[in-house]
Design a protein around this motif. Structure first.
Motif, PDB file in Angstrom:
ATOM      1  N   SER A   1       0.441  -1.238   0.296  1.00 36.30           N
ATOM      2  CA  SER A   1       0.166  -0.069   0.206  1.00 36.30           C
ATOM      3  C   SER A   1       1.050   1.267  -0.266  1.00 36.30           C
ATOM      4  O   SER A   1       2.447   0.953   0.306  1.00 36.30           O
ATOM      5  CB  SER A   1      -1.144  -0.145   1.450  1.00 36.30           C
ATOM      6  N   ARG A   2       0.319   1.961  -0.496  1.00 35.98           N
ATOM      7  CA  ARG A   2       0.717   3.884  -0.969  1.00 35.98           C
ATOM      8  C   ARG A   2       0.065   4.809  -0.379  1.00 35.98           C
ATOM      9  O   ARG A   2      -1.458   4.741  -0.591  1.00 35.98           O
ATOM     10  CB  ARG A   2       1.512   3.169  -1.744  1.00 35.98           C
ATOM     11  N   LEU A   3       0.347   5.770   0.589  1.00 34.01           N
ATOM     12  CA  LEU A   3      -0.313   6.676   1.075  1.00 34.01           C
ATOM     13  C   LEU A   3       0.126   7.909  -0.220  1.00 34.01           C
ATOM     14  O   LEU A   3       1.223   8.111  -0.582  1.00 34.01           O
ATOM     15  CB  LEU A   3       0.274   7.533   2.195  1.00 34.01           C
ATOM     16  N   ILE A   4      -1.744   8.303  -0.314  1.00 33.55           N
ATOM     17  CA  ILE A   4      -1.700   9.451  -1.295  1.00 33.55           C
ATOM     18  C   ILE A   4      -1.885  10.695  -0.242  1.00 33.55           C
ATOM     19  O   ILE A   4      -1.215  11.431  -0.685  1.00 33.55           O
ATOM     20  CB  ILE A   4      -3.067   8.774  -2.260  1.00 33.55           C
ATOM     21  N   ASP A   5      -3.030  10.584   0.384  1.00 33.71           N
ATOM     22  CA  ASP A   5      -3.110  12.143   0.399  1.00 33.71           C
ATOM     23  C   ASP A   5      -2.808  12.184   2.748  1.00 33.71           C
ATOM     24  O   ASP A   5      -3.358  10.716   2.934  1.00 33.71           O
ATOM     25  CB  ASP A   5      -3.511  12.379   0.862  1.00 33.71           C
ATOM     26  N   ALA A   6      -1.834  12.593   3.104  1.00 35.99           N
ATOM     27  CA  ALA A   6      -1.818  12.695   4.590  1.00 35.99           C
ATOM     28  C   ALA A   6      -2.924  13.186   4.549  1.00 35.99           C
ATOM     29  O   ALA A   6      -3.899  14.172   4.335  1.00 35.99           O
ATOM     30  CB  ALA A   6      -1.069  13.797   4.803  1.00 35.99           C
ATOM     31  N   PRO A   7      -3.236  12.772   5.915  1.00 38.37           N
ATOM     32  CA  PRO A   7      -4.796  13.460   7.064  1.00 38.37           C
ATOM     33  C   PRO A   7      -5.051  14.626   6.662  1.00 38.37           C
ATOM     34  O   PRO A   7      -4.250  15.724   6.963  1.00 38.37           O
ATOM     35  CB  PRO A   7      -4.513  13.121   8.212  1.00 38.37           C
ATOM     36  N   ILE A   8      -6.185  14.884   6.033  1.00 39.49           N
ATOM     37  CA  ILE A   8      -6.949  17.224   6.251  1.00 39.49           C
ATOM     38  C   ILE A   8      -7.628  16.871   6.705  1.00 39.49           C
ATOM     39  O   ILE A   8      -8.692  15.820   5.985  1.00 39.49           O
ATOM     40  CB  ILE A   8      -6.542  17.078   4.381  1.00 39.49           C
ATOM     41  N   SER A   9      -8.160  17.822   7.520  1.00 41.04           N
ATOM     42  CA  SER A   9      -9.416  18.245   8.294  1.00 41.04           C
ATOM     43  C   SER A   9     -10.447  18.895   7.736  1.00 41.04           C
ATOM     44  O   SER A   9      -9.751  20.073   7.112  1.00 41.04           O
ATOM     45  CB  SER A   9      -9.101  18.674   9.801  1.00 41.04           C
ATOM     46  N   THR A  10     -11.775  19.034   7.734  1.00 40.97           N
ATOM     47  CA  THR A  10     -12.245  19.979   7.389  1.00 40.97           C
ATOM     48  C   THR A  10     -11.718  21.460   7.818  1.00 40.97           C
ATOM     49  O   THR A  10     -11.806  21.104   9.807  1.00 40.97           O
ATOM     50  CB  THR A  10     -13.564  19.687   7.580  1.00 40.97           C
ATOM     51  N   PHE A  11     -12.162  22.601   6.782  1.00 35.99           N
ATOM     52  CA  PHE A  11     -12.133  23.594   8.364  1.00 35.99           C
ATOM     53  C   PHE A  11     -13.321  24.155   8.818  1.00 35.99           C
ATOM     54  O   PHE A  11     -12.931  24.548  10.161  1.00 35.99           O
ATOM     55  CB  PHE A  11     -12.070  24.729   6.643  1.00 35.99           C
ATOM     56  N   LYS A  12     -14.307  23.815   8.626  1.00 32.71           N
ATOM     57  CA  LYS A  12     -15.675  24.787   9.428  1.00 32.71           C
ATOM     58  C   LYS A  12     -15.814  22.475  10.219  1.00 32.71           C
ATOM     59  O   LYS A  12     -15.980  21.531   9.236  1.00 32.71           O
ATOM     60  CB  LYS A  12     -16.978  25.049   8.449  1.00 32.71           C
ATOM     61  N   PRO A  13     -16.983  22.922  11.319  1.00 33.25           N
ATOM     62  CA  PRO A  13     -17.409  21.415  12.077  1.00 33.25           C
ATOM     63  C   PRO A  13     -18.125  20.966  10.955  1.00 33.25           C
ATOM     64  O   PRO A  13     -19.065  22.134  10.494  1.00 33.25           O
ATOM     65  CB  PRO A  13     -17.678  22.217  13.492  1.00 33.25           C
ATOM     66  N   ILE A  14     -18.857  19.445  11.442  1.00 36.15           N
ATOM     67  CA  ILE A  14     -19.081  19.075  10.107  1.00 36.15           C
ATOM     68  C   ILE A  14     -20.840  19.375  11.630  1.00 36.15           C
ATOM     69  O   ILE A  14     -21.571  18.665  10.929  1.00 36.15           O
ATOM     70  CB  ILE A  14     -19.142  18.030   9.947  1.00 36.15           C
ATOM     71  N   LYS A  15     -20.357  19.190  12.520  1.00 34.82           N
ATOM     72  CA  LYS A  15     -21.303  18.786  13.583  1.00 34.82           C
ATOM     73  C   LYS A  15     -21.449  19.978  15.318  1.00 34.82           C
ATOM     74  O   LYS A  15     -19.848  20.166  15.305  1.00 34.82           O
ATOM     75  CB  LYS A  15     -21.686  17.461  14.201  1.00 34.82           C
ATOM     76  N   PRO A  16     -21.496  20.262  15.163  1.00 35.59           N
ATOM     77  CA  PRO A  16     -23.411  20.425  15.116  1.00 35.59           C
ATOM     78  C   PRO A  16     -23.388  21.608  13.637  1.00 35.59           C
ATOM     79  O   PRO A  16     -22.963  22.443  14.229  1.00 35.59           O
ATOM     80  CB  PRO A  16     -24.588  20.917  16.189  1.00 35.59           C
TER      81      PRO A  16
END
Length: 791
Positions: free
Chosen positions: A468-483
């Motif tokens: 396996s090979r990593l394509i994209d490192a973990p990226i978080s959303t800028f705005k919260p999804i909840k609530p």
């Protein structure tokens, strides 16, 4: 005649018609519920958004490599090594591995997620992941520690307190308390001094994390997996995904290295055996030459030697294959019990090679799933079934090959026998030397072959890489999804509208009282002579002067009684002067309406007598505040003349009253003894109107007895009080013509918003009058009281 033919079925059909105007009026009547619930739910939404921790989504993607075929000698070696140690990966299997409990538990342990730290900032709870001012290294945590949080108050850089205790402790100490055994150390510099520590069991936390991990295949044609994780802390979500990828890759490498290591051990064992045998043969050659002095071999012996050598080589190859087949059979019988895996490249039969390769792959998958899934997992059971079938096929194939090898071996041994006979003519020494030399050549050839395979296996072991090979490192959303604020505000607003609607409809579905004029008309098919609204601050049952309308009153109710007085001329042929008031049950306002209508008639210069013929539960004397020692009951039993018992009410000089008098034991017999019509006949000549307050028709038969001697009957129906089923009784009376000139008075009508209409007066509503404008002001408390009590 049409009215007589009406029946209950007609009423049912008409009553089920939906009226949009009625429905809208119903909602408007309780309009105040909408702002109340909107305020409550919007306030709740505000506090919910203040209290809730925002949740962010973190995403990463990884490529699951597919097998590729290379050209040339390097491609052959790598392809062979890949087939031996790589196995076949499917995207679906890898998706399940990513969500295995074992991998996530390892992530929790390596990141120390089983100990979490939070603090309060106003109403909101803040997660202190990697920013906590204190850290705890747990050794043993009790059940109480898992259930209850531990609160630590940081006093200064070296001291802290537990919970509400006053005792100070220093950092880097080992503690034993109800939460367990642990060490508290200094953490990061933080403005927060109160830290709540939560201990969570690794298994439970792993299940919680798995519930927030999503593994998907964005494109069915690719082998790329997209892993998403939701968490309130962005850094923690990135750390969890990174660690999950590390643990997954390391687990895959461990599986490959384990298989290559087993193959190396097998080759090393075989090399040790061949090396010992080759050394012994070489020593035999050296000893024989030394002892016998042999330096050359004749042409004839050379020819036999070559033939025998070639035949022996084949025979030895057959023996080797038989040995390998036995080792394969032994491995298959003892697979999973530490048996060394055989090398598939030492077998010529392609079917057996394919079966062994498949068996090794299945064995590897079974070991992998055994570590990550439960024994009852359907996938693991399927693999076990395939292993059993493959094992049986291998054993049958091995047995067939061994039988074929045995036949070949016997043929080769027969040829050797023939060549040996030819060697009898060769001198004994030379023949013995040829035998020793032949064994030496065979052992050398096998030794070199095993050395080559050992180097190839060592090369494959050293060059093991992940699939396996990593394509994209973990990226978080800028705005919260909840609530989602828009969804929360919108949902609160929608509920603020829906809940009152449901509540209002539920109230009207459950209600069983009269609410509108239309309901009376649909059921009774009787004319409504008038409507009486609610008086300001006066309940119909309240006695005294406040329940009697004054002549100078300009209120809406006073005007309604004047209108009712005017409508009396339309009763029958206009000559109805003796009028009875009745109702279905008590409390619907018979006495209230009869008193005020009599007062209104008196104000219009009519001489009026109000007779109380409710001999069971009289109330007229209380309302008019006159004595009731004697009255109508005395007249009916012949104790005196009616003139002796008629009293002036004091309301108006032309308004007299004949109270009911003492309560008799037999009211019905008293009303039917014949004296009542004689008394009414005499009174007709002295009074313009005679109003009779009778008992409720729905409870006793007294009203039916009185109705035989009156000109008209006014049936009182009270708003939000009279039961709908009682209207059917009025309809029956109307169809049967049991009461002459029967009409209905709708009493206690609430003309607030929602009733839908009121009487205009010269272009003005009742709000034109000052008293009415005051009476229309209602507090929110009174509306809620009505909703709860009578709604």
């Amino acid at each position: 005649m049409e009215d007589r033919n009406l029946n209950g079925k007609d009423f049912e059909e008409k009553s089920t018609d939906f009226s949009l105007n009625d429905y809208i009026r119903r909602l408007i009547r309780y309009w105040y519920l909408f702002p109340i619930f909107l305020f409550i739910l919007l306030t709740a939404a505000f506090f919910y958004l203040q209290i809730s921790q925002p949740v962010y989504s973190t995403k990463t993607s990884i490529l699951i490599k597919e097998e590729k075929s290379l050209t040339g000698s390097q491609g052959d070696i790598l392809t062979e090594m890949s087939s031996q140690f790589g196995g076949n990966k499917t995207v679906e299997n890898e998706m399940e591995i990513f969500k295995s409990q074992t991998l996530v538990e390892q992530v929790v342990k390596e990141l120390n997620l089983d100990v979490s730290y939070t603090t309060k900032d106003g109403l909101r709870t803040i997660d202190l992941y990697n920013t906590t001012p204190i850290k705890i290294k747990p050794e043993v945590i009790t059940e109480y520690g898992y259930e209850e949080p531990l609160i630590i108050h940081v006093v200064d850089s070296t001291h802290f307190r537990f919970n509400d205790e006053d005792q100070l402790f220093t950092f880097n100490q080992r503690f034993n308390n109800a939460w367990g055994a642990f060490i508290v150390t200094k953490g990061e510099n933080s403005k927060f001094t109160d830290v709540t520590v939560h201990f969570t069991e690794v298994k439970n936390l792993a299940e919680n994390i798995l519930g927030r991990v999503s593994v998907q295949q964005p494109n069915i044609k690719s082998t790329v997996l997209e892993i998403t994780y939701e968490d309130a802390n962005v850094q923690r979500s990135k750390d969890v995904l990174n660690k999950l990828l590390d643990v997954y890759i390391q687990s895959s490498l461990n599986d490959k290295n384990s298989e290559a290591s087993n193959t190396l051990k097998f080759i090393e064992n075989r090399l040790g055996l061949i090396t010992g045998e080759l050394g012994d043969v070489e020593k035999d050659v050296e000893s024989y030459k030394t002892n016998q002095g042999i330096t050359d071999i004749s042409a004839e012996s050379q020819l036999f030697l070559e033939n025998i050598k070639e035949n022996d080589s084949k025979l030895n190859e057959v023996n080797t294959k038989i040995s390998i087949l036995e080792s394969v059979d032994n491995y298959i019988m003892n697979a999973g019990e530490g048996a060394v895996a055989p090398a598939t490249y030492m077998i010529d039969d392609p079917v057996l090679v394919s079966l062994l390769t498949k068996f090794n792959e299945l064995e590897l998958q079974r070991e992998r799933y055994a570590r990550t899934t439960s024994p009852n997992n359907p996938l693991l059971q399927t693999i076990n079934t395939q292993l059993a079938g493959t094992r049986q096929s291998i054993r049958e194939n091995v047995q067939n090959l061994k039988r074929g090898m045995a036949v070949t071996k016997r043929n080769l041994e027969g040829i050797n026998t023939r060549f040996s006979a030819g060697l009898r003519s060769i001198p004994k020494k030379e023949r013995e030397f040829v035998g020793i030399k032949r064994q030496q050549a065979i052992k050398e050839e096998l030794y070199l072959y095993l050395l080559q395979k050992r180097e190839e296996t060592a090369l494959a072991y050293a060059s093991t890489v992940t699939d396996s090979r990593l394509i994209d490192a973990p990226i978080s959303t800028f705005k919260p999804i909840k609530p989602k604020k828009a969804l929360v505000w919108g949902g609160a607003f929608a509920l603020g509208i829906i809940i009152p609607l449901v509540l209002i409809n539920l109230l009207f579905l459950l209600r069983n009282t009269v609410q509108s004029r239309e309901e009376i008309e649909k059921v009774t098919h009787a004319s409504i002579l008038g409507e009486i609204g609610q008086m300001k601050g006066v309940v119909n049952g309240v006695p005294g002067e406040e329940s009697i309308i004054k002549m100078t009153s300009r209120s809406a109710v006073a005007e309604q009684f004047r209108a009712l007085r005017t409508n009396l001329q339309y009763l029958g042929d206009g000559s109805c002067r003796v009028i009875m008031f009745t109702s279905s049950i008590g409390g619907e306002g018979k006495s209230f309406i009869s008193i005020n209508l009599a007062a209104s008639l008196a104000y219009s210069d009519k001489r009026v007598l109000l007779i109380g013929l409710d001999l069971r539960k009289p109330t007229l004397h209380d309302r008019l505040m006159v004595p009731n020692k004697t009255g109508a009951s005395n007249c009916l039993i012949g104790q005196g003349h009616y003139e002796d018992f008629i009293q002036s009410t004091g309301v108006h000089p032309k308004f007299d009253v004949l109270t009911s008098g003492p309560i008799p034991p037999n009211p019905s017999e008293l009303l039917s003894n014949g004296r009542l019509p004689l008394m009414l006949a005499e009174l007709r000549s002295q009074y313009d109107y005679i109003l009779i307050d009778s008992p409720p028709y729905g409870l006793v038969t007294d009203s039916a007895l009185i109705a035989e001697h009156v000109d008209a009957t006014l049936y009182i129906v009270r708003f939000n009080y009279t039961v709908l089923d009682h209207l059917k009784r009025i309809g029956d009376l109307q169809r049967a013509r049991r009461f002459s000139n029967l009409s209905v008075i709708f009493n206690g009508v609430n003309y607030g918003a929602g009733y839908g209409y009121g009487y205009g007066y010269g272009g003005y509503g009742y709000g034109y009058y000052a008293e009415e404008s005051d009476s229309r002001v209602q507090t929110m408390g009174s509306r809620l009281k009505k909703l709860v009590g009578k709604g």
